[in-house]
Enzyme design. Structure first.
Site, PDB file in Angstrom:
ATOM      1  N   PHE A  35      -9.692   2.738  -0.348  1.00 29.63           N
ATOM      2  CA  PHE A  35      -8.428   3.088  -1.007  1.00 29.63           C
ATOM      3  C   PHE A  35      -7.297   2.328  -0.327  1.00 29.63           C
ATOM      4  O   PHE A  35      -7.072   2.486   0.873  1.00 29.63           O
ATOM      5  CB  PHE A  35      -8.131   4.596  -0.939  1.00 29.63           C
ATOM      6  CG  PHE A  35      -6.818   4.926  -1.612  1.00 29.63           C
ATOM      7  CD1 PHE A  35      -6.744   5.044  -3.000  1.00 29.63           C
ATOM      8  CD2 PHE A  35      -5.654   5.079  -0.879  1.00 29.63           C
ATOM      9  CE1 PHE A  35      -5.528   5.304  -3.632  1.00 29.63           C
ATOM     10  CE2 PHE A  35      -4.436   5.342  -1.503  1.00 29.63           C
ATOM     11  CZ  PHE A  35      -4.374   5.452  -2.882  1.00 29.63           C
ATOM     12  N   ASP A  81      -6.409  -2.338   7.098  1.00 26.96           N
ATOM     13  CA  ASP A  81      -5.519  -1.302   6.568  1.00 26.96           C
ATOM     14  C   ASP A  81      -5.579  -0.122   7.533  1.00 26.96           C
ATOM     15  O   ASP A  81      -6.559   0.619   7.566  1.00 26.96           O
ATOM     16  CB  ASP A  81      -5.999  -0.913   5.163  1.00 26.96           C
ATOM     17  CG  ASP A  81      -5.167   0.202   4.544  1.00 26.96           C
ATOM     18  OD1 ASP A  81      -4.411   0.871   5.278  1.00 26.96           O
ATOM     19  OD2 ASP A  81      -5.286   0.407   3.322  1.00 26.96           O
ATOM     20  N   LYS A 140       2.699   5.458   6.880  1.00 25.02           N
ATOM     21  CA  LYS A 140       2.504   6.891   7.128  1.00 25.02           C
ATOM     22  C   LYS A 140       3.106   7.391   8.456  1.00 25.02           C
ATOM     23  O   LYS A 140       4.296   7.660   8.540  1.00 25.02           O
ATOM     24  CB  LYS A 140       1.026   7.238   7.036  1.00 25.02           C
ATOM     25  CG  LYS A 140       0.511   7.206   5.590  1.00 25.02           C
ATOM     26  CD  LYS A 140      -0.847   7.828   5.473  1.00 25.02           C
ATOM     27  CE  LYS A 140      -1.406   7.817   4.071  1.00 25.02           C
ATOM     28  NZ  LYS A 140      -0.928   8.896   3.232  1.00 25.02           N
TER      29      LYS A 140
HETATM   30  C1  LIG Z   1      -5.678   3.694   3.849  1.00 27.83           C
HETATM   31  C2  LIG Z   1      -4.516   3.763   2.932  1.00 27.83           C
HETATM   32  N1  LIG Z   1      -3.962   2.619   2.487  1.00 27.83           N
HETATM   33  C3  LIG Z   1      -2.898   2.630   1.674  1.00 27.83           C
HETATM   34  C4  LIG Z   1      -2.328   3.806   1.254  1.00 27.83           C
HETATM   35  C5  LIG Z   1      -1.138   3.789   0.347  1.00 27.83           C
HETATM   36  O1  LIG Z   1      -0.014   4.189   1.066  1.00 27.83           O
HETATM   37  P1  LIG Z   1       1.304   4.691   0.287  1.00 27.83           P
HETATM   38  O2  LIG Z   1       0.936   5.955  -0.404  1.00 27.83           O
HETATM   39  O3  LIG Z   1       2.312   4.885   1.381  1.00 27.83           O
HETATM   40  O4  LIG Z   1       1.683   3.601  -0.654  1.00 27.83           O
HETATM   41  C6  LIG Z   1      -2.877   5.026   1.689  1.00 27.83           C
HETATM   42  C7  LIG Z   1      -2.306   6.305   1.237  1.00 27.83           C
HETATM   43  O5  LIG Z   1      -2.940   7.333   1.268  1.00 27.83           O
HETATM   44  C8  LIG Z   1      -3.990   4.999   2.552  1.00 27.83           C
HETATM   45  O6  LIG Z   1      -4.549   6.119   3.005  1.00 27.83           O
END
Ligand SMILES: Cc1ncc(COP(=O)(O)O)c(C=O)c1O
Length: 406
Positions: free
Chosen positions: A146, A231, A260
């Site tokens: 994700f 990520d 986050k």
């Molecule tokens: C691993 C990961 N990457 C990207 C995102 C996307 O982040 P945002 O919701 O701040 O756009 C999330 C959100 O849960 C995530 O857990």
């Protein structure tokens, strides 16, 4: 209208009438927080192990964070990236201190950080192709990943529930099996620019990339001149007991996406790019209006200050093992309901044998807020400031709900 009046005027009705229905929401209106606790509009207290989905690293309203944000709000809130501001420079220095020699780009969210990584992959591919655009652009990601809800993020996220309705997506993505190095190697061809994975998959059930796999990817990337992009949006900024989760494997990626926990509740994302590739972005090639404002960077600097002064990484490493043991005992005591417990530090997934949604609702009634994840998992994401007593309380609540449903 003051906040309490709005709350009394039935927030639920306002949501029903005016807020886009793109989330499945719990029937709960939160109005106040302190540390690991939040309160709803009826005065009920909850242990908040959602932490805004891994955002509130310092818990709610940490006094140092509140002070820093208040002070900055009275001094300078926003200036354009057409100018410098001292907080952005200092935050970049601090993040380079954690990640290694390189440079930092600031944005506002995890998805936006990942867009930065994907654009970096394209630039790397173009350099690899001797300046020719569109020949080397493929990015290999992991199944069940994700990476966010933008077009780039969705395209890197091979899940029907995320992609459905939004095709055609961005071309150039391929997907290997997490922790199966051969499956990634088999996808590398002369169009490949980068490998891009979550160090720990957060939304599909807390699935860590093993150290051996990460080492293998590093080696593959070196051998084929690919960028290794990680990520760390959910697992970074201390959540696993190291500042970055990949540190457990002793590797260094070529670029990192984070967000986050970085702002402790204030929206901020960042892309760290190692020195070898940082010059790929030249003036005018990327940007965002709100990236790295004085206020956002003050919030993130306050997070780093507290992380360091209160030695929160040590605290996570000290307290997590007993908490994990207690959670695993639940799996032993209730095998018909709990299939597995996995994770690292304060990023834990409890996999149930059935649908976790009614279980999370029962936890909520018992005073514990948790987010769901994929594959029948609910997550436990305490703030990094959570005390051993609060961790133990979470186990008691889960045990009581398991016992009531046994
Ligand atoms: C691993 C990961 N990457 C990207 C995102 C996307 O982040 P945002 O919701 O701040 O756009 C999330 C959100 O849960 C995530 O857990």
């Amino acid at each position: 209208m003051s906040t309490p009046e709005i709350t009394r005027a039935a927030t639920a009705d306002l949501y029903d009438a005016y807020v886009l229905k793109n989330y499945g929401r719990a029937p709960l209106t939160l109005v106040r927080g302190s540390g690991s606790l939040v309160w709803d509009d009826a005065g009920r207290q909850f242990l908040d192990f959602t932490s805004g989905i891994a955002v509130s690293a310092l818990g709610h309203c940490h006094p140092h964070w509140v002070d820093a944000v208040r002070r900055q709000a009275g001094e300078l809130i926003h200036v354009s990236n057409l100018f410098r501001n001292p907080n952005q420079g200092e935050l970049a220095r601090r993040l380079v201190g954690y990640a290694g020699p390189g440079r930092v780009f600031f944005c506002n969210s995890g998805a936006e950080a990942n867009e930065g990584l994907l654009k970096l992959a394209r630039l790397h591919g173009m350099r690899k192709a001797g300046g020719e655009e569109g020949r080397i652009y493929k990015v290999i990601c992991a199944k069940n990943a994700f990476h966010g809800r933008t077009f780039g993020g969705m395209s890197a996220t091979p899940q029907e529930k995320i992609q459905k309705g939004f095709r055609p997506l961005v071309p150039g993505f391929a997907f290997g099996e997490l922790n199966d190095l051969a499956s990634f190697e088999a996808l590398i061809d002369d169009q490949t620019a980068a490998i891009f994975i979550e160090t720990i998959q957060g939304e599909s059930g807390i699935n860590p990339a093993t150290p051996a796999f990460l080492l293998g990817l590093r080696e593959l990337c070196n051998r084929h001149n690919l960028l290794l992009l990680l990520d760390e949006v959910q697992c970074g900024v201390g959540r696993t007991g190291r500042f970055y989760a990949f540190e457990h494997a002793g590797i260094r990626p070529d670029a990192i996406g984070m967000a986050k926990g970085l702002g402790g509740g204030f929206p901020i994302g960042a892309v760290w790019i190692g020195e070898k590739s940082a010059d790929l972005f030249q003036p005018g090639m990327h940007g965002t209006t709100f990236g790295g404002t004085p206020l956002a960077c003050a919030a993130a600097l306050a997070v780093l200050d507290v992380l360091e002064k209160e030695k929160l990484l040590d605290a996570v490493n000290r307290h997590a093992p007993a908490w994990h043991d207690a959670l695993r005992r639940l799996a032993g005591d209730f095998p018909a309901q709990v299939a597995a417990v996995r994770g690292q530090g304060y990023l834990v997934g409890v996999q149930l044998t059935g649908d976790p949604a009614p279980f999370a609702a029962a936890l909520r009634e018992a005073g514990l807020l948790v987010p769901l994840s994929g594959n029948n998992v609910f997550r436990l994401l305490p703030p990094l400031t959570a005390t051993p007593a609060e961790l133990a309380r979470s186990v008691e609540i889960i045990r009581s709900v398991l016992a009531a449903r046994a």
